[in-house]
Design a protein around this motif. Structure first.
Motif, PDB file in Angstrom:
ATOM      1  N   PHE A 195       2.843   6.704  -6.588  1.00 55.63           N
ATOM      2  CA  PHE A 195       1.799   7.615  -7.070  1.00 55.63           C
ATOM      3  C   PHE A 195       2.303   9.064  -7.049  1.00 55.63           C
ATOM      4  O   PHE A 195       2.024   9.847  -7.940  1.00 55.63           O
ATOM      5  CB  PHE A 195       0.553   7.489  -6.194  1.00 55.63           C
ATOM      6  CG  PHE A 195      -0.592   8.369  -6.607  1.00 55.63           C
ATOM      7  CD1 PHE A 195      -1.399   8.021  -7.672  1.00 55.63           C
ATOM      8  CD2 PHE A 195      -0.855   9.544  -5.932  1.00 55.63           C
ATOM      9  CE1 PHE A 195      -2.446   8.839  -8.063  1.00 55.63           C
ATOM     10  CE2 PHE A 195      -1.905  10.362  -6.317  1.00 55.63           C
ATOM     11  CZ  PHE A 195      -2.704  10.010  -7.386  1.00 55.63           C
ATOM     12  N   GLN A 255      -4.945   9.613 -14.111  1.00 58.66           N
ATOM     13  CA  GLN A 255      -5.763  10.757 -13.693  1.00 58.66           C
ATOM     14  C   GLN A 255      -6.169  11.652 -14.853  1.00 58.66           C
ATOM     15  O   GLN A 255      -7.235  12.246 -14.838  1.00 58.66           O
ATOM     16  CB  GLN A 255      -4.991  11.602 -12.666  1.00 58.66           C
ATOM     17  CG  GLN A 255      -5.022  11.009 -11.280  1.00 58.66           C
ATOM     18  CD  GLN A 255      -4.242  11.863 -10.317  1.00 58.66           C
ATOM     19  OE1 GLN A 255      -3.026  11.935 -10.381  1.00 58.66           O
ATOM     20  NE2 GLN A 255      -4.940  12.540  -9.432  1.00 58.66           N
ATOM     21  N   ILE A 259     -14.458   9.380 -10.663  1.00 62.62           N
ATOM     22  CA  ILE A 259     -15.052   8.801 -11.871  1.00 62.62           C
ATOM     23  C   ILE A 259     -16.572   8.709 -11.710  1.00 62.62           C
ATOM     24  O   ILE A 259     -17.337   9.112 -12.580  1.00 62.62           O
ATOM     25  CB  ILE A 259     -14.471   7.390 -12.147  1.00 62.62           C
ATOM     26  CG1 ILE A 259     -13.010   7.508 -12.554  1.00 62.62           C
ATOM     27  CG2 ILE A 259     -15.258   6.684 -13.256  1.00 62.62           C
ATOM     28  CD1 ILE A 259     -12.340   6.175 -12.825  1.00 62.62           C
ATOM     29  N   LEU A 293       0.830  -1.210   0.000  1.00 61.01           N
ATOM     30  CA  LEU A 293       0.000   0.000   0.000  1.00 61.01           C
ATOM     31  C   LEU A 293       0.860   1.254   0.000  1.00 61.01           C
ATOM     32  O   LEU A 293       0.610   2.207  -0.743  1.00 61.01           O
ATOM     33  CB  LEU A 293      -0.882   0.023   1.261  1.00 61.01           C
ATOM     34  CG  LEU A 293      -2.276  -0.558   1.188  1.00 61.01           C
ATOM     35  CD1 LEU A 293      -2.975  -0.399   2.524  1.00 61.01           C
ATOM     36  CD2 LEU A 293      -3.078   0.142   0.113  1.00 61.01           C
ATOM     37  N   LEU A 327      -1.596   4.566 -11.698  1.00 53.06           N
ATOM     38  CA  LEU A 327      -2.747   5.315 -11.182  1.00 53.06           C
ATOM     39  C   LEU A 327      -2.561   6.818 -11.377  1.00 53.06           C
ATOM     40  O   LEU A 327      -3.494   7.531 -11.757  1.00 53.06           O
ATOM     41  CB  LEU A 327      -2.971   5.005  -9.702  1.00 53.06           C
ATOM     42  CG  LEU A 327      -3.617   3.659  -9.395  1.00 53.06           C
ATOM     43  CD1 LEU A 327      -3.692   3.423  -7.903  1.00 53.06           C
ATOM     44  CD2 LEU A 327      -5.014   3.612  -9.990  1.00 53.06           C
ATOM     45  N   VAL A 352      -4.684  13.883  -5.049  1.00 54.62           N
ATOM     46  CA  VAL A 352      -5.657  13.376  -6.017  1.00 54.62           C
ATOM     47  C   VAL A 352      -6.706  14.446  -6.328  1.00 54.62           C
ATOM     48  O   VAL A 352      -7.058  14.680  -7.477  1.00 54.62           O
ATOM     49  CB  VAL A 352      -6.352  12.110  -5.481  1.00 54.62           C
ATOM     50  CG1 VAL A 352      -7.529  11.734  -6.358  1.00 54.62           C
ATOM     51  CG2 VAL A 352      -5.374  10.958  -5.408  1.00 54.62           C
ATOM     52  N   THR A 388     -17.216  12.595 -13.046  1.00 50.92           N
ATOM     53  CA  THR A 388     -17.179  12.339 -14.482  1.00 50.92           C
ATOM     54  C   THR A 388     -18.498  11.766 -14.980  1.00 50.92           C
ATOM     55  O   THR A 388     -19.048  12.243 -15.976  1.00 50.92           O
ATOM     56  CB  THR A 388     -16.042  11.352 -14.817  1.00 50.92           C
ATOM     57  OG1 THR A 388     -14.906  11.699 -14.037  1.00 50.92           O
ATOM     58  CG2 THR A 388     -15.685  11.428 -16.277  1.00 50.92           C
ATOM     59  N   LEU A 426      -9.927   8.344  -6.636  1.00 52.11           N
ATOM     60  CA  LEU A 426     -10.045   8.326  -8.099  1.00 52.11           C
ATOM     61  C   LEU A 426     -11.382   7.731  -8.535  1.00 52.11           C
ATOM     62  O   LEU A 426     -12.053   8.263  -9.435  1.00 52.11           O
ATOM     63  CB  LEU A 426      -8.908   7.498  -8.708  1.00 52.11           C
ATOM     64  CG  LEU A 426      -7.513   8.123  -8.709  1.00 52.11           C
ATOM     65  CD1 LEU A 426      -6.497   7.149  -9.295  1.00 52.11           C
ATOM     66  CD2 LEU A 426      -7.526   9.400  -9.519  1.00 52.11           C
ATOM     67  N   ILE A 427     -11.767   6.623  -7.874  1.00 50.48           N
ATOM     68  CA  ILE A 427     -13.023   5.967  -8.244  1.00 50.48           C
ATOM     69  C   ILE A 427     -14.212   6.885  -7.943  1.00 50.48           C
ATOM     70  O   ILE A 427     -15.152   6.988  -8.736  1.00 50.48           O
ATOM     71  CB  ILE A 427     -13.168   4.627  -7.475  1.00 50.48           C
ATOM     72  CG1 ILE A 427     -12.022   3.678  -7.837  1.00 50.48           C
ATOM     73  CG2 ILE A 427     -14.500   3.975  -7.774  1.00 50.48           C
ATOM     74  CD1 ILE A 427     -11.912   3.352  -9.299  1.00 50.48           C
ATOM     75  N   PHE A 456      -6.192   6.755  -1.820  1.00 50.95           N
ATOM     76  CA  PHE A 456      -6.131   7.658  -2.976  1.00 50.95           C
ATOM     77  C   PHE A 456      -6.789   7.038  -4.201  1.00 50.95           C
ATOM     78  O   PHE A 456      -7.336   7.737  -5.043  1.00 50.95           O
ATOM     79  CB  PHE A 456      -4.688   8.080  -3.278  1.00 50.95           C
ATOM     80  CG  PHE A 456      -3.759   6.970  -3.654  1.00 50.95           C
ATOM     81  CD1 PHE A 456      -3.119   6.212  -2.698  1.00 50.95           C
ATOM     82  CD2 PHE A 456      -3.506   6.698  -4.993  1.00 50.95           C
ATOM     83  CE1 PHE A 456      -2.250   5.199  -3.056  1.00 50.95           C
ATOM     84  CE2 PHE A 456      -2.640   5.693  -5.355  1.00 50.95           C
ATOM     85  CZ  PHE A 456      -2.018   4.929  -4.375  1.00 50.95           C
ATOM     86  N   TRP A 457      -6.797   5.706  -4.257  1.00 51.55           N
ATOM     87  CA  TRP A 457      -7.505   5.047  -5.362  1.00 51.55           C
ATOM     88  C   TRP A 457      -9.011   5.188  -5.189  1.00 51.55           C
ATOM     89  O   TRP A 457      -9.738   5.443  -6.158  1.00 51.55           O
ATOM     90  CB  TRP A 457      -7.107   3.571  -5.432  1.00 51.55           C
ATOM     91  CG  TRP A 457      -7.810   2.818  -6.518  1.00 51.55           C
ATOM     92  CD1 TRP A 457      -7.708   3.046  -7.857  1.00 51.55           C
ATOM     93  CD2 TRP A 457      -8.737   1.740  -6.363  1.00 51.55           C
ATOM     94  NE1 TRP A 457      -8.503   2.158  -8.540  1.00 51.55           N
ATOM     95  CE2 TRP A 457      -9.154   1.346  -7.657  1.00 51.55           C
ATOM     96  CE3 TRP A 457      -9.249   1.052  -5.254  1.00 51.55           C
ATOM     97  CZ2 TRP A 457     -10.047   0.311  -7.872  1.00 51.55           C
ATOM     98  CZ3 TRP A 457     -10.145   0.025  -5.472  1.00 51.55           C
ATOM     99  CH2 TRP A 457     -10.539  -0.342  -6.768  1.00 51.55           C
ATOM    100  N   PRO A 474      -6.335   1.267  -1.345  1.00 48.68           N
ATOM    101  CA  PRO A 474      -5.633   2.517  -1.070  1.00 48.68           C
ATOM    102  C   PRO A 474      -6.613   3.692  -1.090  1.00 48.68           C
ATOM    103  O   PRO A 474      -7.451   3.772  -1.995  1.00 48.68           O
ATOM    104  CB  PRO A 474      -4.637   2.653  -2.231  1.00 48.68           C
ATOM    105  CG  PRO A 474      -4.766   1.427  -3.057  1.00 48.68           C
ATOM    106  CD  PRO A 474      -5.999   0.703  -2.658  1.00 48.68           C
TER     107      PRO A 474
END
Lengths: 272, 316
Positions: free
Chosen positions: A211, A231, B153, A204, A227, B260, B157, B149-150, B145-146, B143
């Motif tokens: 990142f 973006q 989206i 992780l 990742l 992010v 988005t 992102l999701i 930060f992921w 994670p």
């Protein structure tokens, strides 16, 4: 063996972890396509449209990059945990052996290390020696030292109160010898469990570092940088953000389950 | 009690001093002369020397450390090389983003984790317990930060309900500010919630069969009331402890999540300072974060002593 089969957590964890290791090792000899080969004609293709998991903005095969990413992530994390576990365990057993002022210094040192998250120490270290795999390994590894030092100290202290240790002391064995013969073998289970769980945490953290651009430099594919690159294309190519994250989550999930399963399995209090 | 308190405070001060010394030394050993970076390559040696003198860079390390430390203690964190403004102001400016972000994340994680953990404990080994266990396994593994992102989206988005990032500032109004922080806070809260669910479940399970809960039931309280009124408050102690211990990870997560979502918080400040080689800012932000973690652990320690009289006796 029967006991093993009754532990779904352990089995699922083992299954996922073995899968992760095999994919990582396989990537050393084979990937569907060369992971860094650009193919602009086929850029930003959806999964199955070109390659198993689609392509990125340079037309590189996502599945291949993920496979190599598994190796990069796993090898970095293993080295980091090895660093943290060896230093931490050594500190823990030595302090358990000697106590006194050493304990105060080591434990305060642990508090201090634990106060600086690896992201920040990697930034400091990165500014110092440049970012890259070495920086990531040191930043993550150092952060793991307190975890193992605290664990080994408390586990080793318990062993030192046992009768067989008292007997060994009575027989005139040196403290170092007792540590090697009695203490370490008896706390090794707990260390193994912790290594597994920390490996997940290291993956992780490594993803977070790469990142931010503090991990392995390009063009080496890492899950974290995939990742970061995704973006720009969240609207156009959401799978670029989806896949590496799923890979990270699956890897960490597998290792955590394996660790928990091992803990149950190796716990001597639970032999019924 | 007082002597314990004094000892704890002394050890807190020593820890903070050592951390500050380490951070200062590491940052000081950095290659590259800040004065040269500020002036660019065309500066004459005289101008360079003058600026070095002005910044105090010609002094030996211990002198610089003491000067820096006494400044820090007076709230003077030095000047940012790149922005040319006092770092204390810069940190304060960024803190109004990071602090609410962290607080909202903590609130969300507790609001999710405690009910989930309590219900899981009540339906021990049942389907709900299994689902809660699955939730915590997965949320610990993803994670933060992921997740960010999701969420972008999904909610920006695809659905267009939320901003994809950036922060309008609190001048733009409370709701606009909160709207910018809610997705990042959810992303940050998820892994915490996973950890806390486990802790809450284990704690309630442990307390559930204690005498005082049995007494409450024997008095005629319903199962739910007995648990929520008697078991849960006792189970909150380990939850609070875990929140304190997880603080390091919350900060690390915030650094990533702010990047992010492009939030002008402290984590983003540290990241920008790194790329601009703004050593003073780096130093101060890292010091600030680690000081915060150390203080947090200190507070948890004290809370422990205040809550549990057995510990007070034990420490003596």
């Amino acid at each position: 063996m029967k006991k093993t089969l009754r532990r779904p957590v352990f089995l699922i964890g083992l299954f996922i972890s073995l899968g992760l290791f095999s994919v990582a090792l396989l990537s050393l000899v084979w990937t569907p396509l060369p992971p860094t080969k650009m193919n602009i004609v086929h850029k930003l293709k959806a999964p199955l449209e070109f390659g198993l998991l689609g392509t990125d903005q340079f037309g590189r095969d996502v599945a291949s990059a993920l496979m190599v990413g598994a190796w990069n992530s796993l090898s970095t994390s293993i080295l980091a945990v090895a660093l943290g576990a060896s230093i931490g365990t050594m500190a823990g057993v030595v302090v358990a052996m000697r106590r006194s002022w050493l304990e105060l210094i080591v434990m305060r040192g642990c508090d201090i290390i634990f106060a600086v998250p690896p992201i920040l120490s990697a930034m400091m270290l990165g500014a110092f020696i440049g970012s890259g795999r070495f920086t990531a390994i040191v930043a993550i590894g150092v952060f793991m030292v307190p975890v193992f030092a605290r664990l080994t100290l408390s586990a080793a202290l318990q062993i030192w109160t046992r009768d067989y240790v008292a007997a060994a002391v009575g027989m005139g064995r040196s403290k170092a010898k007792i540590t090697l013969v009695h203490v370490l073998p008896n706390i090794s289970n707990q260390i193994i469990v912790q290594v597994t769980i920390q490996l997940g945490l290291a993956i992780l953290t490594e993803a977070g570092l790469s990142f931010l651009g503090l991990g392995m430099p390009p063009p080496a594919p890492t899950w974290g940088r995939m990742l970061a690159d995704s973006q720009t294309f969240l609207g156009q190519a959401p799978w670029l953000a989806l896949m590496p994250g799923l890979a990270i989550a699956l890897a960490v999930l597998g290792l955590n389950m394996l660790g928990d399963g091992l803990r149950d399995l190796l716990d001597p209090r639970d032999n019924s | 009690m007082i002597s314990i308190l004094i000892r704890r405070i002394l050890s807190l001060v020593v820890t903070l001093l050592v951390v500050s010394l380490i951070i200062f030394t590491v940052m000081d050993l950095l290659p590259g002369d800040p004065a040269a970076i500020m002036l660019g390559t065309s500066a004459s040696p005289e101008t360079l020397a003058a600026l070095q003198k002005q910044l105090g860079l010609d002094q030996p390390l211990p002198v610089r450390y003491l000067a820096w430390l006494s400044g820090v203690l007076q709230g003077d964190l030095g000047q940012s090389y790149t922005y040319g403004v006092p770092v204390a102001g810069l940190i304060a400016e960024r803190l109004v983003v990071t602090l609410p972000l962290a607080l909202i994340a903590i609130v969300i994680s507790v609001l999710v984790a405690v009910p989930l953990g309590v219900q899981a404990a009540r339906r021990h080994n049942g389907a709900f317990d299994f689902a809660a266990g699955l939730f915590s396994y997965i949320s610990i593994a993803v994670p933060a930060f992921w997740v960010g992102l999701i969420l972008i989206i999904l909610f920006s988005t695809m659905l267009g309900w939320m901003p994809a990032g950036g922060f309008p500032g609190w001048e733009a109004g409370l709701s606009a500010g909160l709207k910018a922080l809610i997705l990042p806070a959810v992303a940050l809260a998820l892994p915490q919630a996973g950890v806390l669910t486990r802790v809450a479940r284990a704690a309630v399970l442990e307390v559930m069969n204690e005498d005082f809960v049995r007494t409450a039931r024997a008095k005629g309280l319903s199962d739910g009331t007995a648990i929520w009124r008697h078991a849960v408050p006792n189970a909150l102690v380990p939850v609070v402890t875990m929140l304190g211990l997880q603080f390091t990870f919350l900060i690390a997560g915030a650094v990533l999540v702010e990047n992010v979502f492009n939030l002008p918080g402290l984590g983003r400040l540290a990241y920008q300072a790194l790329s601009q080689r703004d050593i003073v800012v780096m130093q101060d932000v890292v010091l600030f974060f680690s000081g915060l973690v150390i203080l947090m652990n200190f507070v948890v320690d004290l809370a422990y002593l205040a809550i549990d009289p057995r510990l007070r006796a034990g420490v003596r």
